[in-house]
Design an enzyme around this catalytic site. Sequence first.
Site: not given
Lengths: 125, 426
Positions: B113, B209, B241-243
């Site tokens: 992150e 993610l 979406n945290c990638v």
Amino acid sequence: MKGWYVITNNPLVRDKLSGDVQVIYQAVSFEGLLREVRDRVHKGNTLLSHPLSGSVKPRETPYKSVIMMDRKGAVDEQSLALIENAMQACLKFEQKAGRFRPEVDKDFQLIDWTLLESAISSIDR
Amino acid sequence: MKLEIGNIFIKDIQFASEARIEDGVVYVDKAALEKIVLEDENIKSVTFDIAKPGESVRITPVKDVIEPRVKVEGRGGIFPGVIAKVDTVGSGKTHVLKGMAVVTAGRIVGFQEGVIDMTGPGAQYTPFSQTLNLVMVCEPVDGLKQHDYEKAVRLAGFRVAVALGELGRNVTPDETKVYETCGIKEGIEKYPDLPRVAYVQMLQSQGLLHDTYVYGVDAKQTLSTILCPTETMDGAIVSGNCVSACDKNPTYVHENNPVVEDLFAQHGKTLNFVCQIITNENVYLADKQRSSDWTAKMCRMLDLDGVIVSQEGFGNPDTDLIMNCKKIEAEGVKTVIITDEYAGRDGKSQSLADADAAADAVVTGGNANEVIILPKLDKVIGTLDYINKIAGASEETLQPDGSLKVELQVITGATNETGFLRLSAR
């Protein structure tokens, strides 16, 4: 659809799929797995999932799982281009796999598995 | 469809016992928000903090950034299908708390992150160093699986943003902007001499993610489709979406998409902004084929003259980007693509994992492999425990003097592929 299989270096994928799906597990590096995929493309197998799936970068995650179609005959040009480009792309990244704390390893395995799972659900649709 | 956006300029955020907006100051009732977050039994605790531009504060690991909004007239509510019930949004009137953001942070996996620095060199690379940030760090209940944790934090962020947006319902906006698109026939009649242009937005849709939701539907389960661009301003698209912090689209970017904004600015002047087409970035190759076929087919059916295509992410989406570009160009529609580059630390490598001669008009968001040093800051919101586990970082990231040597990849929004970023070229 018949004739597809998963090739992986991720032990979680091996364990999750064992019995249901044909899984070829090889305890090799990320790049080693891509090389194996390329060799299979040279033999006529085709790619069903993208070899650079996921935003976790090559050489950062050590794990990769790819879905292929067991097929013989002429080399599939699209598959060949994808795998060659993927192998090239690896070279741009610093080698970080193996530098992470051990507990992160499980997270890398999980993410690789979920990416593969999303592709498998498309096959099953 | 016509939407009025009423911007309420926010000058400060403060904690207080009574939530309200007065003279541009948002007073936040921490206890009330905590209650909203803890409605989800998967969240054990939440801490709120405020980070202001210029402060010596580092926020990490950032999951999402959200702009508080409220629907004051017209159908539906903010984040339809997710928080508000499903109804077509994008018309009527919406109030925006402009200048502030809700930032969600939390360790979902031990890598990846993003970082938001509120001062120093890092601040120059993230647009969210310029917003007044209400940061919420959510801790999961023991033993919670990553899927459930991600979902809990994602939804908690939206609930908090909606509660804050609600404070602006009866506030008179400082500025009002009107966005209006025409029907197909109406547009042709009204602007017969202007080129017909659409925005093709590619949405991250690969798995945990790596997901995006459209009216609450997981984008990987969707076929390419058409939106009225004003729908996105009411939260029709949200991020899961945290990638890949540098080139993911936080929800804030969907609400404030600069491609939409710029196309509206030219609408009726140099072009006719026909619609927004959304398409996904799945892992399965047949899905890519289907989605790009549909996108190109719609471009043709809409008789477009040109499209702008924006990507989200790296690697796998490069293939979707090139497929879209090639197929749309083959339909006789001019295409400009927006991407970012992974050109190696020295910038000398091939930038994308795919290419084609049809991609002859490309806008870049910068090289995500570029290395920068982030000096030590006084305060960390979130945790530094995992700072050396995020993308572009490694065990060697943390320098002896406390500074961080990282690639731009780690910074939230540094190389955003809609152009919502601070990098430019001279």
